[in-house]
Design an enzyme around this catalytic site. Structure first.
Site, short mmCIF file in Angstrom:
data_model
loop_
_atom_site.label_atom_id
_atom_site.label_comp_id
_atom_site.label_asym_id
_atom_site.label_seq_id
_atom_site.Cartn_x
_atom_site.Cartn_y
_atom_site.Cartn_z
N ARG A 108 12.01 -6.59 5.34
CA ARG A 108 12.05 -5.22 5.88
C ARG A 108 12.51 -5.23 7.33
O ARG A 108 13.25 -4.33 7.76
CB ARG A 108 10.66 -4.56 5.77
CG ARG A 108 10.67 -3.12 6.29
CD ARG A 108 9.36 -2.42 6.06
NE ARG A 108 8.26 -3.05 6.78
CZ ARG A 108 6.98 -2.77 6.59
NH1 ARG A 108 6.63 -1.88 5.68
NH2 ARG A 108 6.05 -3.39 7.28
N ARG A 141 11.62 -2.20 11.93
CA ARG A 141 10.38 -1.56 12.42
C ARG A 141 9.84 -2.38 13.59
O ARG A 141 9.77 -3.61 13.50
CB ARG A 141 9.36 -1.50 11.26
CG ARG A 141 8.32 -0.42 11.45
CD ARG A 141 7.50 -0.26 10.19
NE ARG A 141 6.16 -0.80 10.37
CZ ARG A 141 5.18 -0.71 9.48
NH1 ARG A 141 5.39 -0.07 8.34
NH2 ARG A 141 4.00 -1.22 9.71
N LYS A 150 0.83 -1.22 0.00
CA LYS A 150 0.00 0.00 0.00
C LYS A 150 0.86 1.26 0.00
O LYS A 150 0.66 2.16 -0.81
CB LYS A 150 -0.90 0.06 1.25
CG LYS A 150 -1.85 -1.09 1.42
CD LYS A 150 -2.74 -0.90 2.64
CE LYS A 150 -2.02 -0.98 3.98
NZ LYS A 150 -1.43 -2.28 4.27
N ARG A 193 -9.87 0.98 8.40
CA ARG A 193 -9.39 -0.35 8.77
C ARG A 193 -10.44 -1.22 9.43
O ARG A 193 -10.15 -2.33 9.85
CB ARG A 193 -8.24 -0.16 9.76
CG ARG A 193 -6.97 -0.72 9.19
CD ARG A 193 -5.85 -0.27 10.03
NE ARG A 193 -4.72 -1.11 9.86
CZ ARG A 193 -3.67 -0.76 9.16
NH1 ARG A 193 -3.62 0.38 8.51
NH2 ARG A 193 -2.64 -1.57 9.09
N ARG A 238 -1.04 -8.95 13.22
CA ARG A 238 -1.50 -7.94 12.26
C ARG A 238 -2.31 -8.61 11.14
O ARG A 238 -3.31 -8.08 10.69
CB ARG A 238 -0.29 -7.19 11.66
CG ARG A 238 0.26 -6.12 12.61
CD ARG A 238 1.66 -5.68 12.25
NE ARG A 238 1.81 -5.08 10.95
CZ ARG A 238 2.98 -4.92 10.35
NH1 ARG A 238 4.10 -5.32 10.93
NH2 ARG A 238 3.04 -4.37 9.16
#
Ligand code: AP5
Length: 191
Positions: A127, A133, A13, A88, A144
């Site tokens: 990532r 992160r 996204k 969401r 998630r």
């Protein structure tokens, strides 16, 4: 143009929104980025949000809507915007609908990026290794994805019912996905 971009965590996204923004000259509004900025600034809101984000849960609708309203009231929205990470859940979709109806700027296009779970897990693992992160740990990513399936996936149906949903395959290179999106949004770089 006012676009909502949707998809599972790691579906691309943010990456695709940045490319669309470049092409159309619209604003990029990412609720994940707004929340991470609040976390980095160490505000009370940021401290509360960090705990929730690190568990992979959704930050409260009230907090996120407040951040969104503030962002949309800023300048730079003249050509439109792309919303990345919002709505969401169905309550957020309805709140957004009310907010945008009120200011006479309804969503024109909802784009859903479809990617296999295997691919998103691999992308996020990569990532995690590169950027670290704090919500990219294995356990948080699993949650998630669960939260996405339970709460966010129904929003796709919400926009389908409004007749403004387009689905795009998110597998392949970033450029390949972007070409598909350009086709759907009828963006012609040469014009
Ligand atoms: P948010 O920041 O929105 O995270 P997310 O939805 O989990 O999405 P990601 O940023 O992980 O993925 P993405 O789909 O944007 O993909 P990206 O382009 O980055 O939200 C984080 C948290 O904030 C939430 O869990 C929640 O707690 C809170 N939050 C945010 N909004 C909220 C809301 N509205 N309400 C309540 N809480 C909210 O790509 C991922 C990786 O893959 C990158 O490394 C990228 O380089 C790579 N990649 C992208 N495309 C490709 C490709 N085609 N091939 C290979 N690699 C690719």
């Amino acid at each position: 143009m006012r676009i909502v971009i949707m998809g599972a965590p790691g579906s691309g996204k943010g990456t695709q929104a940045a490319l669309i923004v470049k092409e159309l000259g619209i604003a990029h509004v990412s609720t994940g980025d707004l929340l991470r900025a609040a976390v980095a600034a160490g505000t009370e809101l940021g401290k509360k949000a960090k705990e929730v984000m690190d568990r992979g849960e959704l930050v409260s609708d009230e907090i996120v809507l407040g951040l969104l309203e503030e962002r949309l009231s800023n300048s730079g929205m003249g050509n439109g915007f792309i919303l990345d990470g919002y709505p969401r859940n169905i309550a957020q979709a309805e709140a957004l609908n009310d907010l945008l109806e009120r200011i006479g700027q309804p969503v024109d296009e909802a784009l859903q990026i479809d990617v296999d779970e295997e691919s998103v897990v691999a992308r996020i693992a990569k990532r995690a290794a590169l950027e670290g992160r704090s919500d990219d740990t294995e356990e948080t990513v699993r949650n998630r994805l669960k939260v996405y399936a339970e709460q966010t996936a129904p929003v796709v149906e919400y926009y389908a019912n409004k007749g403004i949903l387009s689905r795009v395959l998110g597998e392949g290179s970033i450029e390949e996905v972007f070409q598909r999106i350009k086709g759907v949004l009828q963006i012609n770089s040469d014009s």
